[in-house]
Design an enzyme around this catalytic site. Structure first.
Site, PDB file in Angstrom:
ATOM      1  N   GLU A  78       0.795  -1.228   0.000  1.00 19.19           N
ATOM      2  CA  GLU A  78       0.000   0.000   0.000  1.00 19.19           C
ATOM      3  C   GLU A  78       0.827   1.277   0.000  1.00 19.19           C
ATOM      4  O   GLU A  78       0.406   2.288  -0.542  1.00 19.19           O
ATOM      5  CB  GLU A  78      -0.937   0.018   1.218  1.00 19.19           C
ATOM      6  N   SER A 338     -28.313 -25.842  53.674  1.00 21.99           N
ATOM      7  CA  SER A 338     -27.491 -25.736  54.891  1.00 21.99           C
ATOM      8  C   SER A 338     -26.148 -25.063  54.664  1.00 21.99           C
ATOM      9  O   SER A 338     -25.298 -25.095  55.550  1.00 21.99           O
ATOM     10  CB  SER A 338     -27.218 -27.139  55.441  1.00 21.99           C
TER      11      SER A 338
END
Ligand SMILES: [Zn+2]
Ligand SMILES: [Zn+2]
Length: 764
Positions: A78, A338
């Site tokens: 690029e 419990s």
């Protein structure tokens, strides 16, 4: 002349600079772009991502996350001069301008990476004027940002077809891997797609894409950008046309993070290895349990080292719609059964009112209309605190809750992070300790992790951070140790019956819980390294006869510890210096006196635990056959002996009598005694005058009335606060319901002699 021209140019140049500076101030660079929220694990790997607000898969990408080969290839393709120019490449501009004029019309080429970033940030029509603005913007970006940052923006914004943007999202969706792990062929493929993202989409048009890829590989070979051999490999590597689904590891965990934390990339402490093991174990476990009408479960794993959440399964299968797999069981409010009992015993140890060998009553008790029963419907008279906790007995727990201060204990649970309990503390009752309240697996597991860290409670660490998080001391190190010690005992009834391989028993402290109606099965365990919470049940709340903490939750808890806690470190908690051993009376757990026949060793906490002497046995004078009691005033010359008799709690004594349990009882007093009966009348034996009764308001709890009378007495009459109550015969049991705090009890015999006791009743 020359000087004037120079001056003119200088002024022009300066005005341009000032103008640009002003423009920069008025039009600051626009780089805001919304990103996908990305959630990563402890090792940095991707757990999942969420669509950006504009519905894109756009993951912010940092340079060090991207394969250097991809960066090298992209720059080469690029913008070869990217690191050298100031946003605009003048040579390229001139060349493009020239070729555009020759060909006419089309505005293309000459875009640097920086200019492309400008366009990706603010797409505009391609005109000459826009191109010019783009150049100015590119210059501006270069001034405000480093090359690294600009390249990062570029890699984050490149289009890859559909709603995929940026190389990170593209790597995951096309190759199912992070952008750092791309092969050269994959990197070059990703490099070509943005040129024409909709035409080169890997999942739709692979032929075109591969053609382009091969073109560039050959080009790079000519340019010798990479080694020839690696480019040859890249040419031969076959790539599939594919689009992978969105990664979604630990879905409930990710959704929880997404809802509770902000940020673009959120790194967490979740351990992918542990998570996977936990998911597989839970999934298979629930699959087997489905025949028992049990369809779901949840698991939370905390690394005690830094209280970080390393494993999190909100349900057995997120995608199982039939059993509501999308409900998050880690944060659902359920009945804890419990599992809160260890908190109560720890609280009582911490308060100094209890040590492991002290006795608690396990007899039928009416707590204001509330009559709890034990899981096996049995009563045991009196039991040690450690036995009661290990066996998860209900009555001793409720009694202990009453003795410890119910409201204070609820405050303690509130400080311990139980939000629902805290919100409801004014309407909860004594049944809280048996599960009559709501907790989440997250709260419960977090609370247990404080036992593993010397009583320090931490915020759970979801997000990855180095520094230690703040903690609050809610218990002493000593009481945390006592709980770990008691709960690591394996000789207990909630040990799963069908555990096959006993050699693979992990060394952990653990507690189970089963909620009322068998709707929830719990097991929470810890050792110095991990705290793990397991919940098993149905999200629709249906119970199953098989749902019990010991049978359904413990086996999975053991499996989890065995598969996760695999390191060499098998150390256990060290006894803190403040926990010492002392000899106590075996019958009461209190400090022994010469009258106590058996003693045992018990732990106690220095400067904290109660130091009360055992007063169970008292000296009594009896005749030689042990059938008559004497007092110092009626000792016969014919002979007597001293003997020790236990003086039990009146309620326990009554229970012994009602259940025909033999105990050593003081014989009746010498009927010829003039001191005791001569003119003084009856002796009230119950209630005893020093006894303080704790009774729940509006309860039906009753107090026993009993008196010893002289021979010849046939009837006795009872008065409460000087008002006639009832008559009875000597030796018969009579009860009354107290309704005042101070009650004067009078017993009158049929010879007109009376006795009084004053008792105190505390209502709560
Ligand atoms: Zn004793
Ligand atoms: Zn006497």
């Amino acid at each position: 002349m020359k000087k004037r021209i120079f001056k003119k140019y200088l002024i022009t140049l300066l005005s341009i600079i000032v103008l640009l500076f002003l423009l920069d101030l008025i039009f600051p660079p626009k780089v805001e772009k919304s990103f996908s929220k990305v959630i990563t694990a402890k090792d940095g790997s991707l757990l999942t991502a969420y669509l950006s607000p504009d519905d894109k898969w756009r993951m912010q990408t940092k340079l060090d996350e991207v394969s250097p080969e991809l960066i090298k290839a992209i720059i080469n393709k690029e913008d070869k001069w990217f690191y050298w120019h100031l946003g605009v490449n003048p040579i390229a501009v001139a060349r493009a301008l020239f070729s555009n004029i020759i060909r006419g019309g089309r505005v293309s080429g000459a875009s640097t990476i920086t200019m492309q970033v400008v366009r990706l940030l603010n797409p505009k029509e391609r005109t000459y004027s826009n191109k010019f603005i783009e150049m100015l913007r590119a210059l501006q970006l270069e001034i405000h940002y480093s090359k690294k940052e600009i390249l990062g923006m570029y890699l984050s914004l490149l289009p890859f077809g559909g709603n995929i943007e940026g190389v990170k999202a593209a790597s995951y969706f096309y190759f199912n891997r992070p952008p750092s792990k791309l092969s050269l062929a994959q990197a070059i493929t990703l490099m070509v797609i943005p040129n024409d993202p909709n035409d080169l989409r890997l999942d739709l048009n692979i032929k075109n894409t591969l053609k382009k890829k091969d073109f560039w590989i050959r080009k790079f070979k000519k340019e010798k950008l990479f080694s020839a051999s690696s480019l040859d490999d890249a040419l031969n590597e076959s790539l599939n046309s594919n689009r992978y689904g969105r990664k979604f590891i630990a879905p409930h965990f990710c959704n929880y993070i997404n809802e509770n934390y902000r940020g673009t990339e959120i790194k967490t402490f979740l351990d992918p290895g542990i998570q996977q093991k936990a998911e597989v174990l839970l999934y298979n476990y629930i699959n087997r349990a489905k025949t028992k009408s049990i369809t779901n479960g949840a698991v939370l794993i905390i690394d005690n080292k830094n209280s970080s959440v390393v494993g999190y399964c909100g349900s057995a299968d997120y995608y199982d719609y039939n059993s509501s797999g999308q409900v998050n069981g880690v944060i659902s409010i359920r009945s804890p059964g419990s599992t809160l009992k260890p908190a109560l015993y720890a609280y009582a140890f911490n308060k100094g009112i209890l040590t492991p060998k002290m006795k608690l009553l396990d007899i039928p008790t009416d707590f204001g209309g509330y009559n709890p029963e034990n899981y096996d419907l049995k009563f045991r008279g009196d039991v040690t605190a450690e036995f009661a906790l290990m066996n998860s007995l209900n009555i001793p727990a409720v009694r202990l809750l009453q003795e410890s201060g119910f409201h204070e204990f609820l405050e303690f649970l509130g400080r311990g992070g139980f939000k629902e309990i805290n919100a409801q503390k004014n309407i909860l009752g004594l049944s809280t300790i048996l599960g009559g309240c709501g907790v989440t697996l997250e709260e419960l597991t977090r609370f247990y992790s404080c036992f593993a860290d010397g009583g320090k409670l931490h915020q759970l660490n979801y997000l990855y951070k180095k520094e230690n998080i703040k903690s609050t001391n809610i218990l002493s190190e000593s009481s945390a140790f006592l709980i770990a010690d008691i709960l690591s005992n394996n000789y207990r009834p909630d040990f799963p019956n069908d555990l096959l391989d006993l050699t693979r028993l992990p060394k952990i402290a653990w507690k189970t819980g089963t909620s009322y109606g068998k709707r929830d099965a719990w097991a929470v365990g810890f050792n110095p390294r991990y705290t793990i919470g397991v919940w098993i049940g149905n999200f629709n709340g249906k119970g199953s006869p098989y749902l019990s903490g010991s049978e359904m939750a413990v086996p999975l808890l053991f499996d989890l510890f065995n598969s996760i806690d695999v390191g060499q470190d098998k150390s256990w908690f060290k006894k803190p210096g403040s926990v010492l051993t002392r000899e106590v009376c075996a019958e009461t757990g209190l400090l022994p006196t010469k009258n106590c026949s058996h003693t045992v060793q018990d732990y106690y906490i220095v400067n904290c635990s109660l130091s009360k002497y055992c007063d169970l046995y008292k000296e009594v004078y009896v005749n030689l056959s042990g059938t008559l009691e004497y007092c110092p005033g009626c000792l016969p010359k014919s002979g007597y002996k001293k003997e020790y008799y236990p003086f039990y709690d009146p309620q326990l004594k009554l229970w012994y009598m009602q259940n025909d349990i033999a105990f050593k009882q003081v014989p009746i007093h010498n009927p010829d005694c003039q001191i005791k009966f001569g003119g003084k009348g009856p002796i009230i034996t119950s209630p005893s005058k020093d006894y303080e009764y704790f009774i729940e308001e509006d309860s039906n709890q009753e107090i026993l009335l009993q008196a010893a009378c002289g021979s010849g007495v046939k009837e006795i009459y009872w008065y409460l606060n000087d008002r006639y109550y009832k008559k009875s015969a000597p030796g018969k049991n009579l009860f009354f319901k107290p309704n005042k705090e101070k009650i004067k009890i009078t017993c009158l015999d049929d010879k007109g002699r009376d006795a009084n006791v004053l008792i105190k009743v505390k209502f709560y």
